[in-house]
Design a protein around this motif. Structure first.
Motif, PDB file in Angstrom:
ATOM      1  N   LEU A 173     -12.977  39.360  -2.010  1.00 13.77           N
ATOM      2  CA  LEU A 173     -13.346  39.581  -3.412  1.00 13.77           C
ATOM      3  C   LEU A 173     -12.179  39.334  -4.362  1.00 13.77           C
ATOM      4  N   LYS A 174     -10.994  39.114  -3.835  1.00 11.42           N
ATOM      5  CA  LYS A 174      -9.799  38.929  -4.658  1.00 11.42           C
ATOM      6  C   LYS A 174      -9.523  37.441  -4.859  1.00 11.42           C
ATOM      7  N   ASP A 230      -9.747  46.545 -10.506  1.00 12.27           N
ATOM      8  CA  ASP A 230      -8.508  46.457 -11.283  1.00 12.27           C
ATOM      9  C   ASP A 230      -7.284  46.250 -10.391  1.00 12.27           C
ATOM     10  N   ILE A 231      -7.419  46.530  -9.105  1.00  8.25           N
ATOM     11  CA  ILE A 231      -6.322  46.343  -8.155  1.00  8.25           C
ATOM     12  C   ILE A 231      -6.369  44.897  -7.688  1.00  8.25           C
ATOM     13  N   THR A 232      -5.251  44.197  -7.863  1.00  9.91           N
ATOM     14  CA  THR A 232      -5.245  42.776  -7.515  1.00  9.91           C
ATOM     15  C   THR A 232      -4.619  42.487  -6.162  1.00  9.91           C
ATOM     16  N   GLY A 233      -3.820  43.415  -5.629  1.00 11.72           N
ATOM     17  CA  GLY A 233      -3.145  43.108  -4.385  1.00 11.72           C
ATOM     18  C   GLY A 233      -2.821  44.328  -3.564  1.00 11.72           C
ATOM     19  N   LEU A 234      -2.068  44.075  -2.510  1.00  9.82           N
ATOM     20  CA  LEU A 234      -1.714  45.110  -1.555  1.00  9.82           C
ATOM     21  C   LEU A 234      -0.203  45.075  -1.380  1.00  9.82           C
ATOM     22  N   ALA A 235       0.435  46.208  -1.523  1.00  7.97           N
ATOM     23  CA  ALA A 235       1.887  46.284  -1.336  1.00  7.97           C
ATOM     24  C   ALA A 235       2.185  46.922   0.009  1.00  7.97           C
ATOM     25  N   THR A 236       3.329  46.581   0.560  1.00  4.90           N
ATOM     26  CA  THR A 236       3.738  47.169   1.825  1.00  4.90           C
ATOM     27  C   THR A 236       5.064  47.872   1.630  1.00  4.90           C
ATOM     28  N   ARG A 245      -2.610  36.653   1.059  1.00 13.93           N
ATOM     29  CA  ARG A 245      -1.532  37.628   1.200  1.00 13.93           C
ATOM     30  C   ARG A 245      -2.066  38.934   1.803  1.00 13.93           C
ATOM     31  N   ILE A 246      -3.207  39.398   1.312  1.00 25.17           N
ATOM     32  CA  ILE A 246      -3.815  40.634   1.829  1.00 25.17           C
ATOM     33  C   ILE A 246      -4.151  40.465   3.306  1.00 25.17           C
ATOM     34  N   ARG A 289     -12.301  45.101   9.552  1.00 24.38           N
ATOM     35  CA  ARG A 289     -13.318  44.236   8.942  1.00 24.38           C
ATOM     36  C   ARG A 289     -13.503  44.569   7.458  1.00 24.38           C
ATOM     37  N   GLY A 290     -13.417  45.865   7.125  1.00 21.49           N
ATOM     38  CA  GLY A 290     -13.529  46.277   5.726  1.00 21.49           C
ATOM     39  C   GLY A 290     -12.432  45.674   4.869  1.00 21.49           C
ATOM     40  N   PHE A 291     -11.205  45.665   5.379  1.00 24.20           N
ATOM     41  CA  PHE A 291     -10.100  45.051   4.644  1.00 24.20           C
ATOM     42  C   PHE A 291     -10.347  43.557   4.448  1.00 24.20           C
ATOM     43  N   LEU A 292     -10.802  42.881   5.498  1.00 21.97           N
ATOM     44  CA  LEU A 292     -11.036  41.441   5.382  1.00 21.97           C
ATOM     45  C   LEU A 292     -12.169  41.135   4.411  1.00 21.97           C
TER      46      LEU A 292
END
Length: 88
Positions: free
Chosen positions: A27-28, A77-83, A35-36, A19-22
Protein backbone atom coordinates in the motif's frame (compact mmCIF):
# COMPACT_ATOMS: atom_id res chain seq x y z
CA UNK A 1 4.88 -36.72 -2.26
CA UNK A 2 6.06 -35.61 1.18
CA UNK A 3 3.77 -33.66 3.43
CA UNK A 4 4.91 -30.65 5.37
CA UNK A 5 5.08 -30.90 9.13
CA UNK A 6 2.19 -29.25 10.93
CA UNK A 7 2.93 -25.75 12.15
CA UNK A 8 2.47 -24.83 15.78
CA UNK A 9 0.17 -21.99 16.78
CA UNK A 10 3.07 -19.63 17.38
CA UNK A 11 4.61 -20.48 13.98
CA UNK A 12 1.28 -19.66 12.31
CA UNK A 13 1.20 -16.33 14.16
CA UNK A 14 4.71 -15.47 12.99
CA UNK A 15 3.88 -16.31 9.37
CA UNK A 16 0.64 -14.31 9.55
CA UNK A 17 2.55 -11.31 10.92
CA UNK A 18 5.13 -11.59 8.13
CA UNK A 19 2.41 -11.77 5.47
CA UNK A 20 0.69 -8.79 7.12
CA UNK A 21 3.83 -6.69 6.77
CA UNK A 22 4.21 -7.66 3.12
CA UNK A 23 0.56 -6.88 2.36
CA UNK A 24 0.81 -3.52 4.10
CA UNK A 25 4.03 -2.70 2.23
CA UNK A 26 2.09 -3.02 -1.04
CA UNK A 27 0.00 0.00 0.00
CA UNK A 28 3.05 2.29 0.23
CA UNK A 29 5.04 4.06 -2.50
CA UNK A 30 7.15 1.69 -4.67
CA UNK A 31 10.55 2.81 -3.36
CA UNK A 32 9.34 2.67 0.24
CA UNK A 33 7.71 -0.71 -0.43
CA UNK A 34 11.06 -2.21 -1.40
CA UNK A 35 12.70 -0.72 1.67
CA UNK A 36 9.96 -2.04 3.99
CA UNK A 37 10.14 -5.52 2.44
CA UNK A 38 13.92 -5.51 2.83
CA UNK A 39 13.82 -4.41 6.49
CA UNK A 40 11.05 -6.87 7.40
CA UNK A 41 12.76 -9.76 5.63
CA UNK A 42 16.09 -9.02 7.30
CA UNK A 43 14.48 -8.66 10.74
CA UNK A 44 12.56 -11.94 10.49
CA UNK A 45 15.58 -13.78 9.09
CA UNK A 46 17.83 -12.42 11.85
CA UNK A 47 15.36 -13.44 14.56
CA UNK A 48 14.92 -16.90 13.00
CA UNK A 49 18.68 -17.39 13.19
CA UNK A 50 19.37 -15.87 16.60
CA UNK A 51 16.34 -16.56 18.80
CA UNK A 52 16.12 -19.92 20.51
CA UNK A 53 12.96 -21.69 19.31
CA UNK A 54 12.17 -22.76 22.87
CA UNK A 55 12.27 -19.20 24.23
CA UNK A 56 8.51 -18.71 23.98
CA UNK A 57 8.43 -15.67 26.24
CA UNK A 58 10.82 -13.75 23.98
CA UNK A 59 9.08 -14.95 20.81
CA UNK A 60 5.72 -13.78 22.18
CA UNK A 61 7.31 -10.43 23.04
CA UNK A 62 8.58 -10.12 19.45
CA UNK A 63 5.12 -11.00 18.14
CA UNK A 64 3.49 -8.30 20.28
CA UNK A 65 6.09 -5.75 19.21
CA UNK A 66 5.65 -6.72 15.56
CA UNK A 67 1.86 -6.41 15.77
CA UNK A 68 2.21 -2.90 17.22
CA UNK A 69 4.63 -1.94 14.44
CA UNK A 70 2.30 -3.39 11.82
CA UNK A 71 -0.66 -1.40 13.15
CA UNK A 72 1.44 1.77 13.00
CA UNK A 73 2.56 0.96 9.46
CA UNK A 74 -1.07 0.51 8.36
CA UNK A 75 -1.67 4.19 9.17
CA UNK A 76 -1.84 6.01 5.80
CA UNK A 77 0.13 8.94 7.26
CA UNK A 78 3.09 6.64 8.00
CA UNK A 79 5.27 6.39 4.91
CA UNK A 80 8.02 4.06 6.05
CA UNK A 81 9.61 1.80 8.58
CA UNK A 82 12.64 2.70 10.69
CA UNK A 83 15.02 0.26 12.30
CA UNK A 84 17.08 0.49 15.42
CA UNK A 85 20.28 -1.47 15.71
CA UNK A 86 21.31 -2.50 19.21
CA UNK A 87 24.79 -3.86 19.82
CA UNK A 88 24.64 -7.09 21.82
Amino acid sequence: MTSRPKLSGIQKQVLALYRGFLRTARLKAPEERRRIESVVSAEFRDNARNVDRRNFVYIEYLLRRGKRQLEQLKNPDITGLATLEVKK
